[in-house]
Scaffold this motif. Structure first.
Motif, PDB file in Angstrom:
ATOM      1  N   GLU A  68      22.266 -44.957 -12.197  1.00 37.84           N
ATOM      2  CA  GLU A  68      21.054 -44.251 -11.761  1.00 37.84           C
ATOM      3  C   GLU A  68      20.890 -44.306 -10.241  1.00 37.84           C
ATOM      4  OE1 GLU A  68      16.349 -45.328 -11.895  1.00 37.84           O
ATOM      5  OE2 GLU A  68      17.438 -45.550 -13.792  1.00 37.84           O
ATOM      6  N   ASN A  69      21.270 -45.429  -9.631  1.00 34.00           N
ATOM      7  CA  ASN A  69      21.073 -45.627  -8.193  1.00 34.00           C
ATOM      8  C   ASN A  69      22.344 -45.450  -7.365  1.00 34.00           C
ATOM      9  OD1 ASN A  69      18.152 -46.681  -7.927  1.00 34.00           O
ATOM     10  ND2 ASN A  69      18.991 -47.835  -9.662  1.00 34.00           N
ATOM     11  N   ASP A  70      23.461 -45.129  -8.017  1.00 31.57           N
ATOM     12  CA  ASP A  70      24.752 -44.988  -7.346  1.00 31.57           C
ATOM     13  C   ASP A  70      25.126 -46.279  -6.595  1.00 31.57           C
ATOM     14  OD1 ASP A  70      27.116 -43.741  -6.630  1.00 31.57           O
ATOM     15  OD2 ASP A  70      26.269 -42.774  -4.860  1.00 31.57           O
ATOM     16  N   PHE A 102      21.659 -54.931  -3.371  1.00 27.34           N
ATOM     17  CA  PHE A 102      20.654 -55.507  -4.263  1.00 27.34           C
ATOM     18  C   PHE A 102      20.922 -56.990  -4.495  1.00 27.34           C
ATOM     19  CE2 PHE A 102      24.051 -53.898  -6.968  1.00 27.34           C
ATOM     20  CZ  PHE A 102      24.211 -54.858  -7.948  1.00 27.34           C
ATOM     21  N   LEU A 103      19.870 -57.688  -4.887  1.00 26.08           N
ATOM     22  CA  LEU A 103      19.967 -59.070  -5.358  1.00 26.08           C
ATOM     23  C   LEU A 103      20.139 -59.011  -6.866  1.00 26.08           C
ATOM     24  CD1 LEU A 103      19.518 -62.230  -5.146  1.00 26.08           C
ATOM     25  CD2 LEU A 103      17.100 -61.738  -5.545  1.00 26.08           C
ATOM     26  N   PHE A 104      21.105 -59.766  -7.384  1.00 27.39           N
ATOM     27  CA  PHE A 104      21.305 -59.871  -8.826  1.00 27.39           C
ATOM     28  C   PHE A 104      21.120 -61.339  -9.184  1.00 27.39           C
ATOM     29  CE2 PHE A 104      24.481 -59.610 -12.527  1.00 27.39           C
ATOM     30  CZ  PHE A 104      23.515 -59.124 -13.394  1.00 27.39           C
ATOM     31  N   ALA A 105      20.137 -61.650 -10.038  1.00 29.61           N
ATOM     32  CA  ALA A 105      19.789 -63.052 -10.265  1.00 29.61           C
ATOM     33  C   ALA A 105      19.107 -63.256 -11.609  1.00 29.61           C
ATOM     34  CB  ALA A 105      18.849 -63.535  -9.149  1.00 29.61           C
ATOM     35  N   ASN A 106      19.076 -64.523 -11.997  1.00 29.11           N
ATOM     36  CA  ASN A 106      18.177 -64.979 -13.047  1.00 29.11           C
ATOM     37  C   ASN A 106      16.886 -65.364 -12.346  1.00 29.11           C
ATOM     38  OD1 ASN A 106      20.020 -64.916 -15.382  1.00 29.11           O
ATOM     39  ND2 ASN A 106      21.136 -66.512 -14.295  1.00 29.11           N
ATOM     40  N   CYS A 107      15.990 -66.048 -13.028  1.00 25.35           N
ATOM     41  CA  CYS A 107      14.772 -66.541 -12.384  1.00 25.35           C
ATOM     42  C   CYS A 107      14.369 -67.840 -13.075  1.00 25.35           C
ATOM     43  CB  CYS A 107      13.650 -65.507 -12.456  1.00 25.35           C
ATOM     44  SG  CYS A 107      13.089 -65.150 -14.138  1.00 25.35           S
ATOM     45  N   GLU A 108      13.392 -68.525 -12.514  1.00 33.15           N
ATOM     46  CA  GLU A 108      12.887 -69.745 -13.159  1.00 33.15           C
ATOM     47  C   GLU A 108      11.959 -69.382 -14.317  1.00 33.15           C
ATOM     48  OE1 GLU A 108      13.983 -72.696 -12.697  1.00 33.15           O
ATOM     49  OE2 GLU A 108      15.097 -72.402 -10.837  1.00 33.15           O
ATOM     50  N   LYS A 190       9.242 -54.924  -3.435  1.00 27.28           N
ATOM     51  CA  LYS A 190      10.630 -54.819  -3.884  1.00 27.28           C
ATOM     52  C   LYS A 190      10.752 -53.777  -4.987  1.00 27.28           C
ATOM     53  CE  LYS A 190      11.933 -58.314  -1.306  1.00 27.28           C
ATOM     54  NZ  LYS A 190      12.785 -58.110  -0.109  1.00 27.28           N
ATOM     55  N   ASN A 191      11.902 -53.131  -5.034  1.00 33.19           N
ATOM     56  CA  ASN A 191      12.250 -52.230  -6.123  1.00 33.19           C
ATOM     57  C   ASN A 191      12.935 -53.092  -7.177  1.00 33.19           C
ATOM     58  OD1 ASN A 191      12.959 -49.923  -7.649  1.00 33.19           O
ATOM     59  ND2 ASN A 191      14.918 -49.783  -6.581  1.00 33.19           N
ATOM     60  N   LEU A 192      12.166 -53.551  -8.171  1.00 30.47           N
ATOM     61  CA  LEU A 192      12.671 -54.585  -9.074  1.00 30.47           C
ATOM     62  C   LEU A 192      12.835 -54.079 -10.501  1.00 30.47           C
ATOM     63  CD1 LEU A 192      11.961 -58.299  -8.968  1.00 30.47           C
ATOM     64  CD2 LEU A 192      11.759 -57.175 -11.174  1.00 30.47           C
ATOM     65  N   TYR A 193      14.016 -54.345 -11.049  1.00 27.05           N
ATOM     66  CA  TYR A 193      14.318 -54.068 -12.454  1.00 27.05           C
ATOM     67  C   TYR A 193      14.396 -55.403 -13.188  1.00 27.05           C
ATOM     68  CZ  TYR A 193      15.958 -49.398 -11.009  1.00 27.05           C
ATOM     69  OH  TYR A 193      16.065 -48.135 -10.501  1.00 27.05           O
ATOM     70  N   LEU A 194      13.717 -55.506 -14.309  1.00 25.35           N
ATOM     71  CA  LEU A 194      13.775 -56.690 -15.151  1.00 25.35           C
ATOM     72  C   LEU A 194      14.472 -56.357 -16.464  1.00 25.35           C
ATOM     73  CD1 LEU A 194      12.992 -59.616 -15.935  1.00 25.35           C
ATOM     74  CD2 LEU A 194      10.806 -58.687 -16.741  1.00 25.35           C
ATOM     75  N   LEU A 195      15.604 -57.009 -16.727  1.00 26.50           N
ATOM     76  CA  LEU A 195      16.276 -56.897 -18.016  1.00 26.50           C
ATOM     77  C   LEU A 195      15.808 -58.083 -18.842  1.00 26.50           C
ATOM     78  CD1 LEU A 195      19.881 -55.992 -16.792  1.00 26.50           C
ATOM     79  CD2 LEU A 195      18.046 -54.456 -17.452  1.00 26.50           C
ATOM     80  N   LEU A 196      14.918 -57.823 -19.789  1.00 31.52           N
ATOM     81  CA  LEU A 196      14.264 -58.890 -20.554  1.00 31.52           C
ATOM     82  C   LEU A 196      14.943 -59.044 -21.907  1.00 31.52           C
ATOM     83  CD1 LEU A 196      11.983 -60.976 -20.484  1.00 31.52           C
ATOM     84  CD2 LEU A 196      10.502 -59.256 -21.514  1.00 31.52           C
TER      85      LEU A 196
END
Length: 200
Positions: A68-70, A102-108, A190-196
């Motif tokens: 989607e974002n190339d 982009f940042l690709f990460a998990n979170c706490e 931030k332009n943030l996507y969450l994969l839950l």
């Protein structure tokens, strides 16, 4: 049937983003489950939410975001080795990136009462939120949803008996406010996507 399937339907997890209006009719109250509160507040803050039942759906949705974002064959900021394989599969450089897309990460944790994402040095090292790329993709599990920041700090204390992380911070705003006020002061949208991920 899970809450997310009830809200978003059983067939197309990618349609979660498109159903803002349908979900926007629902306003949680203080007795609402944490997951409902989190999703409502997260979307109100401008976050993009994609529900995934398993790791293959995580992979599929991650690739959909890249397409989607190339962002194929771009650079990413990523400090977590368990995520490297997804980047490798898509030819994304994460080894000392000079200009990460982009940042690709998990979170706490995911903070329900304000719809924010709680990070520590384990995900973002010593970077402040305004030093991170504007685009962020986060993978998290439903079990990481907690009520408040203070609960998040308690979880971190219990989780890391040794090697307690530093730089504990939240990111809350996922789109630039039309009219900024004092609550946005010093924050960086931030332009943030969450994969839950469903993990119950």
């Amino acid at each position: 049937m899970s809450l997310f399937r009830k809200i978003f339907g059983a067939n197309n997890p990618a349609s979660d983003i498109e159903k803002d209006n349908e979900y926007g009719q629902f306003i949680p109250n203080s007795d609402s489950p944490l997951d409902e509160k989190f999703i409502y507040n997260f979307k109100k803050n401008g976050g993009k939410f994609l529900y995934c039942e398993n790791s293959s759906e995580i992979k599929e949705q991650f690739e959909n975001i890249l397409e989607e974002n190339d962002w194929f064959e771009k650079e990413a900021l990523c400090h977590e080795s368990d995520l490297f394989s997804l980047l490798d599969e898509n030819k994304i450089n994460y080894n000392k990136p000079k200009n990460p897309t982009f940042l690709f990460a998990n979170c706490e944790n995911l903070i329900a009462d304000e719809g924010s994402i709680l990070f520590s040095s384990n995900q973002i090292k010593q970077n402040k939120p305004n030093e991170l790329p504007i685009n962020i993709i986060i993978i998290a599990a439903i079990s990481q949803i907690i009520d408040s920041k203070s609960d998040g700090l308690s979880v971190i204390k219990k989780k890391y008996i040794k090697d307690y992380p530093t730089n504990i911070t939240t990111i809350k705003y996922f789109e630039k406010a039309v009219e900024e006020n004092f609550t946005h002061y010093g924050s960086s949208a931030k332009n943030l996507y969450l994969l839950l991920l469903e993990d119950f």
